[in-house]
Design an enzyme around this catalytic site. Structure first.
Site, PDB file in Angstrom:
ATOM      1  N   ASN A 262       0.844  -1.190   0.000  1.00 42.13           N
ATOM      2  CA  ASN A 262       0.000   0.000   0.000  1.00 42.13           C
ATOM      3  C   ASN A 262       0.879   1.239   0.000  1.00 42.13           C
ATOM      4  OD1 ASN A 262      -2.914   0.854   0.375  1.00 42.13           O
ATOM      5  ND2 ASN A 262      -1.909   2.099   1.915  1.00 42.13           N
ATOM      6  N   GLU A 263       0.655   2.100  -0.966  1.00 40.28           N
ATOM      7  CA  GLU A 263       1.305   3.412  -1.000  1.00 40.28           C
ATOM      8  C   GLU A 263       2.764   3.379  -0.530  1.00 40.28           C
ATOM      9  OE1 GLU A 263      -1.278   6.193   1.033  1.00 40.28           O
ATOM     10  OE2 GLU A 263      -2.547   6.362  -0.753  1.00 40.28           O
TER      11      GLU A 263
ATOM     12  N   CYS B  39      14.884   4.346   3.938  1.00 39.64           N
ATOM     13  CA  CYS B  39      15.412   3.849   5.206  1.00 39.64           C
ATOM     14  C   CYS B  39      16.919   4.071   5.210  1.00 39.64           C
ATOM     15  CB  CYS B  39      15.075   2.369   5.341  1.00 39.64           C
ATOM     16  SG  CYS B  39      15.856   1.567   6.751  1.00 39.64           S
TER      17      CYS B  39
ATOM     18  N   CYS C 246      19.162   2.583   7.448  1.00 41.29           N
ATOM     19  CA  CYS C 246      19.797   1.593   8.327  1.00 41.29           C
ATOM     20  C   CYS C 246      21.103   1.098   7.698  1.00 41.29           C
ATOM     21  CB  CYS C 246      18.843   0.427   8.560  1.00 41.29           C
ATOM     22  SG  CYS C 246      18.790  -0.742   7.187  1.00 41.29           S
TER      23      CYS C 246
ATOM     24  N   CYS D  18      20.693  -0.570   4.372  1.00 40.76           N
ATOM     25  CA  CYS D  18      20.398   0.350   3.267  1.00 40.76           C
ATOM     26  C   CYS D  18      21.655   1.135   2.876  1.00 40.76           C
ATOM     27  CB  CYS D  18      19.241   1.279   3.637  1.00 40.76           C
ATOM     28  SG  CYS D  18      17.663   0.380   3.687  1.00 40.76           S
TER      29      CYS D  18
ATOM     30  N   GLU E  58      -8.328   4.378  -4.854  1.00 41.35           N
ATOM     31  CA  GLU E  58      -8.973   4.922  -3.658  1.00 41.35           C
ATOM     32  C   GLU E  58      -9.459   6.327  -3.948  1.00 41.35           C
ATOM     33  OE1 GLU E  58      -6.649   5.075  -0.074  1.00 41.35           O
ATOM     34  OE2 GLU E  58      -5.721   3.137  -0.447  1.00 41.35           O
TER      35      GLU E  58
ATOM     36  N   GLU F  87      -8.638   6.255  11.726  1.00 45.91           N
ATOM     37  CA  GLU F  87      -9.461   6.627  10.569  1.00 45.91           C
ATOM     38  C   GLU F  87     -10.946   6.434  10.829  1.00 45.91           C
ATOM     39  OE1 GLU F  87      -7.318   4.576   7.403  1.00 45.91           O
ATOM     40  OE2 GLU F  87      -6.323   6.466   6.910  1.00 45.91           O
ATOM     41  N   LYS F  88     -11.328   6.493  12.103  1.00 41.22           N
ATOM     42  CA  LYS F  88     -12.736   6.216  12.424  1.00 41.22           C
ATOM     43  C   LYS F  88     -13.687   7.277  11.893  1.00 41.22           C
ATOM     44  CE  LYS F  88     -12.346   7.896  17.227  1.00 41.22           C
ATOM     45  NZ  LYS F  88     -10.876   8.113  17.231  1.00 41.22           N
ATOM     46  N   PHE F  89     -13.158   8.458  11.564  1.00 36.79           N
ATOM     47  CA  PHE F  89     -14.038   9.497  11.009  1.00 36.79           C
ATOM     48  C   PHE F  89     -13.817   9.745   9.518  1.00 36.79           C
ATOM     49  CE2 PHE F  89     -13.817  10.759  15.605  1.00 36.79           C
ATOM     50  CZ  PHE F  89     -15.087  10.289  15.912  1.00 36.79           C
ATOM     51  N   HIS F  90     -13.028   8.868   8.886  1.00 39.16           N
ATOM     52  CA  HIS F  90     -12.823   9.014   7.438  1.00 39.16           C
ATOM     53  C   HIS F  90     -14.078   8.527   6.710  1.00 39.16           C
ATOM     54  CE1 HIS F  90     -11.143   8.475   3.427  1.00 39.16           C
ATOM     55  NE2 HIS F  90     -10.039   9.103   3.822  1.00 39.16           N
TER      56      HIS F  90
HETATM   57  C1  GLA Z   1      -4.438   6.331   1.931  1.00 37.60           C
HETATM   58  C2  GLA Z   1      -4.310   4.892   2.378  1.00 37.60           C
HETATM   59  C3  GLA Z   1      -5.567   4.336   2.984  1.00 37.60           C
HETATM   60  C4  GLA Z   1      -6.226   5.357   3.862  1.00 37.60           C
HETATM   61  C5  GLA Z   1      -6.519   6.582   3.048  1.00 37.60           C
HETATM   62  C6  GLA Z   1      -7.287   7.640   3.795  1.00 37.60           C
HETATM   63  O1  GLA Z   1      -4.715   6.500   0.622  1.00 37.60           O
HETATM   64  O2  GLA Z   1      -3.879   4.046   1.351  1.00 37.60           O
HETATM   65  O3  GLA Z   1      -5.218   3.187   3.725  1.00 37.60           O
HETATM   66  O4  GLA Z   1      -5.395   5.675   4.920  1.00 37.60           O
HETATM   67  O5  GLA Z   1      -5.309   7.143   2.636  1.00 37.60           O
HETATM   68  O6  GLA Z   1      -7.568   8.755   2.987  1.00 37.60           O
HETATM   69 ZN    ZN Z   2      17.002  -0.188   5.863  1.00 39.66          ZN
END
Ligand code: GLA
Ligand code: ZN
Length: 712
Positions: free
Chosen positions: A181-182, A187, A189, A192, A339, A387-390
């Site tokens: 993810n993203e 790094c 260390c 690296c 997303e 992220e409960k309010f996203h």
């Molecule tokens: C990113 C992440 C998600 C979430 C969204 C919220 O894009 O990939 O997991 O945190 O942001 O906007």
């Molecule tokens: Zn490293």
């Protein structure tokens, strides 16, 4: 739907898709998954957060169908749920999710969970934790903070990804891989550092060559042993520009290498499932272009700050530029909007709700630029944590009777009607160069404007007139192929890497038009200044020599006065500010001159006829009205294809997807006001209503109309 009918449906669609491919020639790409007979519409789905809540999963399935969602990205952060202890796997919950999906015609992009780690792993193998530029190792926590080099982390990733691939690669619900993810950050260390030294050795071979490339004789920074090399640090080396640049290149290469490492066990089990990893808006830390060959499909996460102003044009044009950039990463292939939020975020300074209409408009904006999916973060709003309010499709209220849920269902309905758009392409005749290595270098330069060199803002300013005119654009880098365009715009191409000057020359020679600006052709690939006169390798094609550049205080400005009867119809005067290049003509013709200061009368805009083409040079940073006039004159003069042949009202754009037989024209109103678009006399059908469109099309506030016409 039973499992059998699901499988039969998949077979029939795959067959039709193949036939579709053969019959309509080169302009239609295959669908992202040959299994899915529809636009992909869905969300990140985290059922692992709800395992203790009976009934939630069943309710989710019911709601997914109601929202017309057919794809979910599953398991993105589920490592602990999948492997609660080292070597102890729990796949039952995921089996149930995917089996139930298959029964209901819902598909999954299955994630590899490397974006976050279990606590047991950080505890037992601290080397998996990232070390910051300050050389302090992170504690366990948050996410996206692993070391990309650590052998232990790579080992665990291989183990997990192998398990997932073996168990699910052939599952009927699984249509692709959502890798990690993203990706982001670097790094520092010891692993690296060692990898960085090896990377440098492979690149330069000898320390002499490295010292020369980095100009290390300056301040006695010459390296005399490879072991002295270190990544940039706030308390160490920061001002050797060549080092900074190579570190950024290394971070990209190391991340690509890590991604390749993640993908290997997936492809080993099954090579025909599409693989993607989700990218971020104009993310500076990674040169995404280096991932293009590795991935089957590009995907990205879009979170615009809608409604910052009454008129959303500025944000809309910026998002449009990003869509074009991501599409261009794979040479025009449809991408995925992986997303987006169905309502608001919870991390922007102000997390405003989308106003009625904006959800449909912004979702279909992605489609207009070449996305074959509309996906959200996330399906069900988390109950706790950060992220409960996203915004999410399913709110804490837990049912479908919400404005947001209805907005999502409306997008689902629209996508069903847009089925024929799948696989069509955008065919731009013009491109703008937004080059990542140039971006790194120009911002790191310590030059005329340290307060803000405004590279991104400059790209936006030069892109905007094309968006306003409804001209489809590619967003490329200086290593892309220019030959397929009529026009290439290269704002602030400070760094000109080997071969680029020659390729731009050839492009113009063969009839192309190039637009370049001040602060171009200054350094080579190592951030070493060109000797013998700027703009270095662009000097010949532009026919000018830039002797000096003036940087102005915010209270200062100059005037740019076009020559009467010049080759382009321009206004009588424009405002220049911030940067003014003092140039000499070397074959180019002046189209405007400065009106003030000690360089009044010297050229401010030039054109050089070179071979069959023309190369323009804009010597100063000019106001928006200059860009509007200059580019609309150029579009007209060159006959660059606009999506529709009429003037668009301000804040309204028109984008095009086509298969060569039918054009799909997306008329989108971001102006914040009602607008009327005059069509160009061709016959158009509204794809969403099926009705013929009148010659004057009304667009409501945040309105969108998708109009089909026969291609010419
Ligand atoms: C990113 C992440 C998600 C979430 C969204 C919220 O894009 O990939 O997991 O945190 O942001 O906007
Ligand atoms: Zn490293």
């Amino acid at each position: 739907m039973t499992r059998e009918s699901f499988v039969i449906g998949v077979y029939l669609f795959a067959k039709n898709a193949d036939e579709g491919q053969r019959s309509d020639g080169m302009k239609r790409y295959p669908p992202i998954s040959s299994k899915v007979p529809a636009f992909l519409h869905g969300a990140d789905y985290n059922p692992d957060q709800w395992l203790q809540y009976p009934g939630v999963f069943e309710e989710d399935i019911r709601l997914m169908k109601k929202a017309k969602c057919n794809v979910m990205s599953v398991g993105i952060f589920a490592w602990t749920a999948l492997e609660p202890e080292e070597g102890v796997y729990r796949f039952e919950w995921l089996d149930r999710v995917l089996d139930t999906f298959a029964e209901h015609g819902i598909y999954a992009f299955l994630a590899t969970p490397s974006g976050a780690r279990p606590a047991w792993m950080s505890q037992r193998y601290p080397e998996v934790l990232r070390v910051g530029a300050n050389r302090v190792r992170n504690l366990h926590g948050r996410r996206h903070n692993h070391c990309f080099t650590s052998p232990a982390y790579r080992r665990h990733v291989t183990r997990m990804n192998t398990q997932l691939a073996q168990r699910y690669a052939h599952h009927p619900a699984v249509i692709g891989w959502h890798v990690s993810n993203e990706y982001g950050g670097g790094c520092h260390c010891p692993y690296c550092q060692e990898a960085f030294r090896s990377w440098l050795k492979a690149k330069y071979g000898t320390l002499e060559r490295l010292n020369e490339a980095w100009w290390t004789a300056f301040w006695s920074h010459t390296y005399t042993d490879w072991s002295q090399l270190e990544s940039p640090a706030p308390h160490g080396e920061q001002e050797t520009h060549g080092l900074n640049l190579d570190w950024r290149r290394f971070v990209t290469d190391q991340t690509v290498d890590f991604c390749r490492h993640e993908i290997a066990p997936l492809r080993a089990v099954r090579s025909d499932l599409p693989v993607t990893t989700n990218f971020m808006l104009a993310y500076e830390g990674l040169n995404y272009r280096k991932f293009s060959d590795l991935l089957d499909v590009i995907s990205w996460d879009s979170y615009p700050t809608w409604h910052e102003a009454d008129d959303d044009s500025d944000v809309a044009a910026w998002i449009s530029l990003n869509h074009d950039y991501f599409r261009s990463l794979k040479d025009g292939r449809p991408f995925m909007l992986m997303e987006s939020t169905p309502s608001n975020t919870n991390w922007q300074p102000i997390s405003k709700l989308k106003r009625p209409g904006m959800h449909l408009l912004s979702s279909l904006q992605a489609v207009a630029h070449g996305s074959d999916t509309v996906q959200y973060f996330q399906w069900r709003k988390s109950r706790g944590s950060s992220e409960k309010f996203h915004g999410a499709v399913v709110d804490h209220a837990g049912h479908e009777h919400t404005r947001v849920f209805q907005d999502v269902a409306q997008v689902g309905e629209a996508l069903e009607k847009l089925k024929d758009v799948i696989g069509t392409s955008v065919q731009p005749e013009a491109a703008i160069i937004f080059d990542w290595e140039n971006r790194w270098a120009v911002k790191n330069a310590q030059g005329p404007r340290n307060q803000a060199i405004k590279y991104e803002e400059t790209i936006r300013a030069h892109y905007r007139p094309f968006w306003e005119a409804g001209v489809p654009m590619d967003v490329i880098d200086s290593e892309s192929d220019f030959s397929k365009y009529k026009l290439v715009v290269a704002p602030m191409l400070y760094m000109v890497r080997p071969g680029v000057g020659e390729r731009l020359e050839r492009f113009v020679e063969n009839g192309g038009t190039l637009v370049a600006t001040y602060w171009s052709g200054i350094v080579d690939e190592n951030d070493l200044c060109f000797l013998g006169g700027f703009p270095g390798p662009l000097r010949k094609v532009l026919g000018i020599w830039s002797e000096e550049i003036d940087s102005l205080y915010d209270r200062d400005s100059n005037r740019v006065i076009p020559k009467e009867g010049g080759v382009l119809p321009l206004g009588s005067e424009y405002r220049a500010a911030e940067l003014c290049d003092l140039i000499h003509l070397e074959g180019a013709e002046a189209l405007a001159h400065y009106g003030g200061d000690f360089y009044a009368g010297r050229p401010a805009l030039t054109v050089n006829r070179y071979g069959q083409g023309k190369a323009y040079y804009i010597a100063s940073r000019n106001d928006a009205s200059f860009h509007a006039d200059f580019y609309s004159a150029l579009i007209r003069e060159m006959g660059i294809r606009r999506t529709i042949g009429t003037e668009l009202p301000p804040g309204v754009t028109a984008q095009l997807r086509t298969d060569g037989t039918t054009d799909y024209v997306f008329l989108m109103n971001f102006s914040g006001k009602e607008q009327t678009v005059a069509l160009d006399g061709k016959s158009y059908t509204d794809v969403l209503t099926g009705e013929a469109l009148p010659p004057q099309v009304k667009l409501g506030v945040h309105g969108i109309v998708i109009a089909a016409r026969p291609s010419e």
